[in-house]
Write an enzyme that holds these catalytic residues in place. Structure first.
Site, PDB file in Angstrom:
ATOM      1  N   CYS A  45       3.544  -0.733   7.058  1.00  0.00           N
ATOM      2  CA  CYS A  45       4.117  -1.228   5.794  1.00  0.00           C
ATOM      3  C   CYS A  45       5.547  -0.721   5.572  1.00  0.00           C
ATOM      4  O   CYS A  45       5.797   0.481   5.542  1.00  0.00           O
ATOM      5  CB  CYS A  45       3.226  -0.779   4.646  1.00  0.00           C
ATOM      6  SG  CYS A  45       3.929  -1.145   3.020  1.00  0.00           S
ATOM      7  N   TRP A  82      -7.218  -1.590   2.990  1.00  0.00           N
ATOM      8  CA  TRP A  82      -6.797  -0.461   3.825  1.00  0.00           C
ATOM      9  C   TRP A  82      -7.968   0.489   3.964  1.00  0.00           C
ATOM     10  O   TRP A  82      -8.566   0.898   2.960  1.00  0.00           O
ATOM     11  CB  TRP A  82      -5.621   0.282   3.182  1.00  0.00           C
ATOM     12  CG  TRP A  82      -4.398  -0.571   3.040  1.00  0.00           C
ATOM     13  CD1 TRP A  82      -3.860  -1.043   1.872  1.00  0.00           C
ATOM     14  CD2 TRP A  82      -3.555  -1.055   4.095  1.00  0.00           C
ATOM     15  NE1 TRP A  82      -2.736  -1.795   2.143  1.00  0.00           N
ATOM     16  CE2 TRP A  82      -2.524  -1.823   3.494  1.00  0.00           C
ATOM     17  CE3 TRP A  82      -3.572  -0.928   5.481  1.00  0.00           C
ATOM     18  CZ2 TRP A  82      -1.522  -2.451   4.237  1.00  0.00           C
ATOM     19  CZ3 TRP A  82      -2.578  -1.561   6.221  1.00  0.00           C
ATOM     20  CH2 TRP A  82      -1.570  -2.299   5.595  1.00  0.00           C
ATOM     21  N   VAL A 120      -0.502   0.174  -0.271  1.00  0.00           N
ATOM     22  CA  VAL A 120       0.133   1.399   0.188  1.00  0.00           C
ATOM     23  C   VAL A 120       1.627   1.233  -0.066  1.00  0.00           C
ATOM     24  O   VAL A 120       2.116   0.103  -0.067  1.00  0.00           O
ATOM     25  CB  VAL A 120      -0.124   1.639   1.690  1.00  0.00           C
ATOM     26  CG1 VAL A 120      -1.544   2.062   1.932  1.00  0.00           C
ATOM     27  CG2 VAL A 120       0.251   0.430   2.539  1.00  0.00           C
ATOM     28  N   TYR A 183       9.889 -11.814   3.589  1.00  0.00           N
ATOM     29  CA  TYR A 183       8.589 -12.311   3.121  1.00  0.00           C
ATOM     30  C   TYR A 183       8.746 -13.700   2.489  1.00  0.00           C
ATOM     31  O   TYR A 183       7.891 -14.571   2.644  1.00  0.00           O
ATOM     32  CB  TYR A 183       7.969 -11.342   2.108  1.00  0.00           C
ATOM     33  CG  TYR A 183       7.408 -10.094   2.760  1.00  0.00           C
ATOM     34  CD1 TYR A 183       6.068 -10.030   3.143  1.00  0.00           C
ATOM     35  CD2 TYR A 183       8.207  -8.984   3.004  1.00  0.00           C
ATOM     36  CE1 TYR A 183       5.551  -8.892   3.751  1.00  0.00           C
ATOM     37  CE2 TYR A 183       7.710  -7.844   3.614  1.00  0.00           C
ATOM     38  CZ  TYR A 183       6.376  -7.803   3.986  1.00  0.00           C
ATOM     39  OH  TYR A 183       5.868  -6.682   4.589  1.00  0.00           O
TER      40      TYR A 183
HETATM   41  N1  LIG Z   1       2.874  -2.670  -4.155  1.00  0.00           N
HETATM   42  C1  LIG Z   1       4.256  -2.854  -3.893  1.00  0.00           C
HETATM   43  C2  LIG Z   1       4.707  -2.706  -2.472  1.00  0.00           C
HETATM   44  C3  LIG Z   1       3.742  -2.171  -1.486  1.00  0.00           C
HETATM   45  C4  LIG Z   1       3.135  -3.284  -0.681  1.00  0.00           C
HETATM   46  O1  LIG Z   1       3.404  -4.489  -0.864  1.00  0.00           O
HETATM   47  N2  LIG Z   1       2.292  -2.878   0.261  1.00  0.00           N
HETATM   48  C5  LIG Z   1       1.553  -3.814   1.059  1.00  0.00           C
HETATM   49  C6  LIG Z   1       1.621  -3.513   2.531  1.00  0.00           C
HETATM   50  S1  LIG Z   1       3.212  -3.762   3.178  1.00  0.00           S
HETATM   51  C7  LIG Z   1       0.089  -3.704   0.661  1.00  0.00           C
HETATM   52  O2  LIG Z   1      -0.490  -2.636   0.676  1.00  0.00           O
HETATM   53  N3  LIG Z   1      -0.485  -4.843   0.302  1.00  0.00           N
HETATM   54  C8  LIG Z   1      -1.857  -4.906  -0.062  1.00  0.00           C
HETATM   55  C9  LIG Z   1      -2.646  -5.620   0.961  1.00  0.00           C
HETATM   56  O3  LIG Z   1      -2.095  -6.036   1.987  1.00  0.00           O
HETATM   57  O4  LIG Z   1      -3.877  -5.759   0.730  1.00  0.00           O
HETATM   58  C10 LIG Z   1       4.783  -4.172  -4.370  1.00  0.00           C
HETATM   59  O5  LIG Z   1       4.168  -5.228  -4.086  1.00  0.00           O
HETATM   60  O6  LIG Z   1       5.829  -4.164  -4.973  1.00  0.00           O
END
Ligand SMILES: N[C@@H](CCC(=O)N[C@@H](CS)C(=O)NCC(=O)O)C(=O)O
Length: 342
Positions: A45, A82, A120, A183
């Site tokens: 991440c 995760w 995360v 993204y």
């Molecule tokens: N939570 C934060 C950034 C962290 C984020 O997007 N982390 C991703 C991984 S890169 C994550 O854990 N996503 C939840 C998932 O994939 O279930 C946001 O969206 O601003």
């Protein structure tokens, strides 16, 4: 299924669900005591990676421990989560400190009905098992500026007072068009939105190329949070964003200054020694089945390119300013050396 973590129409990121602040003096309620907090990350991440880099650059490894989740999430109740697994070094499939299998357990520790996103990085209070913050931006800025006495002697100033405005100004453009821009391109639901995202992404990369042609670091003469923020996307670019997210106008390795800059940082302690390209590739290609239905993981590019000479010293600047590089990576936190994959 929960509203997907990456909504398909637009990449609008939700505000962090947990945003308590931990500081050396505890003035916002929580004090940074050694051993009290555990940082849960995925090496894949880019947002978590920022906090991992700051933790290491500041020498906070003893103060806050690290838990690395498996890069490939497990589907629980219909959603990818995760988790900790034997394969990635967690005996019995549980994090040895928190005792949890899925990070969701820590999100729910204070509220069993919590049904929001589980992301995360997450800073977890080891005593209560609850998530204190999943605000990656605040976490990294606070670790850089507020963990004071717990940081190592010689820790750099990653957020110098006099440069903060410039760091934030660049950070905002980099966030919108590069960090989040990849993204937007990768998950664009139609041609028009893809075209717009890609145009802005490469416009911004071109601007950074220009900026970095004459200076070693983005702001000032030393590494700052601006570099940490940009680099986490550059590291992943050619391996996943170029192919999987269709950000393929150019590779980072086709930019003279950006590629030199990216390699310079890779070879600087605190950057490359926190990078795991295998976790990155596995996560993006295997989990994002909406855009890669077979889950087949791409092999390239040959990662050894990261170790080639960059000659960026010729531009002047010193990575750590008046400070020193971080020492060796603590036992148990080493990432595998770069190996040939193709
Ligand atoms: N939570 C934060 C950034 C962290 C984020 O997007 N982390 C991703 C991984 S890169 C994550 O854990 N996503 C939840 C998932 O994939 O279930 C946001 O969206 O601003």
């Amino acid at each position: 299924m929960r509203a997907n973590r990456v909504p398909i129409e637009e990449i609008e990121r939700e505000p962090a669900a947990f945003a308590e602040r931990v500081t050396a003096d505890g003035r916002f309620g929580r004090a940074a005591e050694p051993g009290r907090y555990r940082l849960v990350v995925s090496r894949a991440c880019p947002w978590a990676h920022r906090v991992v880099m700051v933790r290491r650059l500041m020498g906070l490894e003893q103060a806050v421990s690290l838990a690395v989740a498996d890069p490939v999430q497990e589907v629980i109740d219909g959603d990818p989560h995760w988790v900790f697994t034997e394969e990635t070094g967690s005996p019995g499939g549980r994090d040895p400190v928190l005792g949890i299998h899925a990070l969701r357990e820590a999100y729910r520790a204070g509220d069993p009905g919590y049904d929001g996103g589980v992301s995360v990085p997450a800073l977890v209070d080891v005593e209560t098992g609850r998530v204190v913050s999943n605000d990656y931006d605040r976490l990294s800025t606070d670790m850089a500026t507020e963990w004071g006495g717990l940081a190592r002697a010689g820790a750099p100033d990653l957020y110098p007072e006099g440069l903060r405005e410039e760091i934030e100004d660049i950070g905002e453009r980099v966030y919108r068009d590069v960090n989040n821009g990849v993204y937007r391109a990768g998950f664009a639901p139609d041609q028009a939105r893809y075209d717009a995202a890609v145009a802005r992404l490469f416009e911004r990369l071109d601007e950074m190329e220009e900026r970095l042609s004459a200076r070693r670091y983005l702001v000032g003469d030393h590494i700052t949070l601006a570099d940490v923020r940009l680099w986490s996307t550059l590291l992943r670019f050619d391996a996943v964003y170029h192919g999987l997210f269709k950000c393929n106008v150019r590779k980072i390795s086709e930019y003279r200054a950006l590629w030199g800059y990216a390699r310079d940082l890779f070879q600087t302690p605190g950057f490359g020694d926190t990078a795991n390209l295998d976790h990155i590739r596995a996560h993006y290609y295997r989990v994002m089945t909406g855009i890669n239905p077979t889950g087949v993981v791409a092999a390239g590019p040959d990662p050894r390119g990261w170790l080639t000479p960059h000659h960026r010293e010729e531009l002047g600047g010193t990575p750590f300013g008046d400070g020193t590089p971080p020492g060796p990576v603590p036992e148990g936190e080493q990432v595998p050396p770069l190996g040939r994959r193709c």
